[in-house]
Design a protein around this motif. Structure first.
Motif, short mmCIF file in Angstrom:
data_model
loop_
_atom_site.label_atom_id
_atom_site.label_comp_id
_atom_site.label_asym_id
_atom_site.label_seq_id
_atom_site.Cartn_x
_atom_site.Cartn_y
_atom_site.Cartn_z
N ASN A 156 2.95 5.04 2.08
CA ASN A 156 3.31 3.83 2.79
C ASN A 156 4.00 2.90 1.79
O ASN A 156 3.38 2.47 0.82
N THR A 159 2.32 -0.50 1.13
CA THR A 159 1.09 -0.39 0.35
C THR A 159 1.39 -0.10 -1.11
O THR A 159 0.80 -0.70 -2.02
N GLU A 160 2.33 0.82 -1.34
CA GLU A 160 2.69 1.18 -2.72
C GLU A 160 3.28 -0.02 -3.45
O GLU A 160 3.02 -0.24 -4.64
N GLN A 162 2.60 -3.16 -2.96
CA GLN A 162 1.53 -4.09 -3.27
C GLN A 162 0.70 -3.61 -4.45
O GLN A 162 0.29 -4.40 -5.31
N GLN A 213 -5.62 2.28 -5.90
CA GLN A 213 -5.99 2.27 -4.49
C GLN A 213 -7.47 2.64 -4.33
O GLN A 213 -8.15 2.11 -3.45
N ILE A 218 -6.42 -1.53 -0.26
CA ILE A 218 -5.84 -2.68 0.44
C ILE A 218 -6.79 -3.17 1.53
O ILE A 218 -6.98 -4.37 1.73
N TYR A 219 -7.42 -2.20 2.23
CA TYR A 219 -8.30 -2.63 3.32
C TYR A 219 -9.53 -3.37 2.82
O TYR A 219 -10.19 -4.09 3.55
#
Length: 368
Positions: A156, A159-160, A162, A213, A218-219
């Protein structure tokens, strides 16, 4: 500033010479080693602090933190649980359990995804074999690695971006160089091909992305916001009010704008939220002052990215003043760390050093 941490490591070593085996000094030195990236010595001191007292909570926590930093998430989880059983009132053990469990789930998948039957079902073993096979593929021959890197893993992009932050542009540049057929065929004076160097850099960034990660998905940031929201609400079991939802959504937007290279938007949003909640009563927002300090910190960080160092220094000083007035040690450390960063950016290195010394002193005192 690693030299400052090295100084504290020397101080604790001298203290241990005077009182050998002092478990508090061992934990303090372990913390210094960990900040220096010396996980081996950090783990050694953490284990030494538990030698005569297996229930020493600070030693258990330090060992868990070191194991987590080393990537041994399963063993870290064990020691977070041990500390939590002994000191269930300490929030740091609960947070440690959560982050270690998330890192494990993110690495190998959630246990809920495995379904076993009563009649000798071996699905679990098959799944573990698949996971092991995927891990071994990382150590595939160079030829396979080159082919895999050229295709690139399916990620993604948001995401990457961030997770990598400023390094995302470096990875994009390396991937662009990889398309230059003439360039990748050339060799260095040491005999290495340019293609191997480029692929090595890309593979390293991919590895870092996966680890970051696992360490802080992120979540998990959404979960942290919800935990903060629960602290602001008088009753944790009741449904979030309109005020709490507004704060949660606003803080997520401020963070997202800053991590997406839009400091101007992040600053404006934080200033707007700050102005809004300053007009609300403390009955509507428990821990209102803590939230205001957090917003000043967000504003200061955005101003640093915009190059407005004078304004950033004032914002972080406001955060520091509020933290001290309300006896918030974590916020004090955060504000001092940001102030030291501003001083270093504008060339006031002595003031930066003095500020960082204060930060490290506070952290060591908290550990002891």
């Amino acid at each position: 500033y690693p030299p400052l941490t090295e100084c504290f490591s020397v101080f604790t070593s001298q203290a241990l010479q005077l009182q050998a085996g002092n478990k508090h000094c061992l934990v303090a030195r372990s913390m210094c080693y960990l900040k220096l990236g010396d996980t081996e010595n950090s783990l050694r001191d953490a284990e030494a602090s538990l030698q005569n007292d297996k229930t020493f909570s600070k030693g258990l926590y330090q060992k868990a933190e070191t194991l987590y930093t080393m990537g041994d998430f399963e063993f870290a989880l064990v020691y977070y649980h041990r500390g939590h059983r002994l000191r269930p009132e300490l929030q740091k053990f609960r947070l440690g359990i959560q982050k270690a469990q998330e890192a494990i789930d993110n690495s190998v998948g959630s246990p809920s995804s495995v379904k076993l039957e009563n009649k000798g079902d071996l699905c679990f073993l098959s799944r573990q074999a698949e996971v092991l096979k995927q891990k071994l593929q990382v150590k595939a021959p160079k030829k396979d690695q080159k082919q895999q890197s050229k295709v690139g893993p399916i990620r993604n992009e948001k995401t990457e971006r961030q997770l990598l932050g400023e390094l995302y542009a470096d990875k994009a540049y390396l991937e662009k160089l990889l398309k230059d057929a003439d360039l990748i065929k050339s060799s260095t004076k040491h005999g290495m091909t340019v293609e191997d160097l480029i692929l090595g850099g890309i593979n390293y960034l991919d590895t870092r992305t996966e680890f970051w990660q696992q360490q802080k998905p992120i979540y998990a940031r959404v979960r942290d916001r919800k935990l903060m929201q629960q602290r602001w609400l008088p009753e944790r079991k009741r449904k979030p009010s309109e005020v709490a939802r507004y704060i949660l959504k606003s803080m997520e937007e401020i963070d997202m704008l800053l991590t997406s290279s839009c400091p101007e938007g992040s600053c404006k949003k934080a200033e707007h939220v700050l102005k809004t909640i300053q007009g609300w009563s403390e009955d509507e927002i428990p821990n209102k002052n803590e939230l205001i300090g957090n917003l000043y910190s967000c504003i200061g960080n955005a101003q640093i990215e915009m190059g407005q160092m004078g304004a950033a220094l004032q914002s972080h000083k406001m955060d520091l003043e509020i933290a001290r007035e309300n006896d918030l040690p974590d916020a004090v450390s955060r504000a001092l760390d940001n102030i030291g960063r501003v001083y270093a950016r504008i060339g006031k290195f002595q003031q930066a050093i003095d500020t960082y010394v204060t930060v490290i002193t506070l952290q060591v005192r908290e550990q002891i």
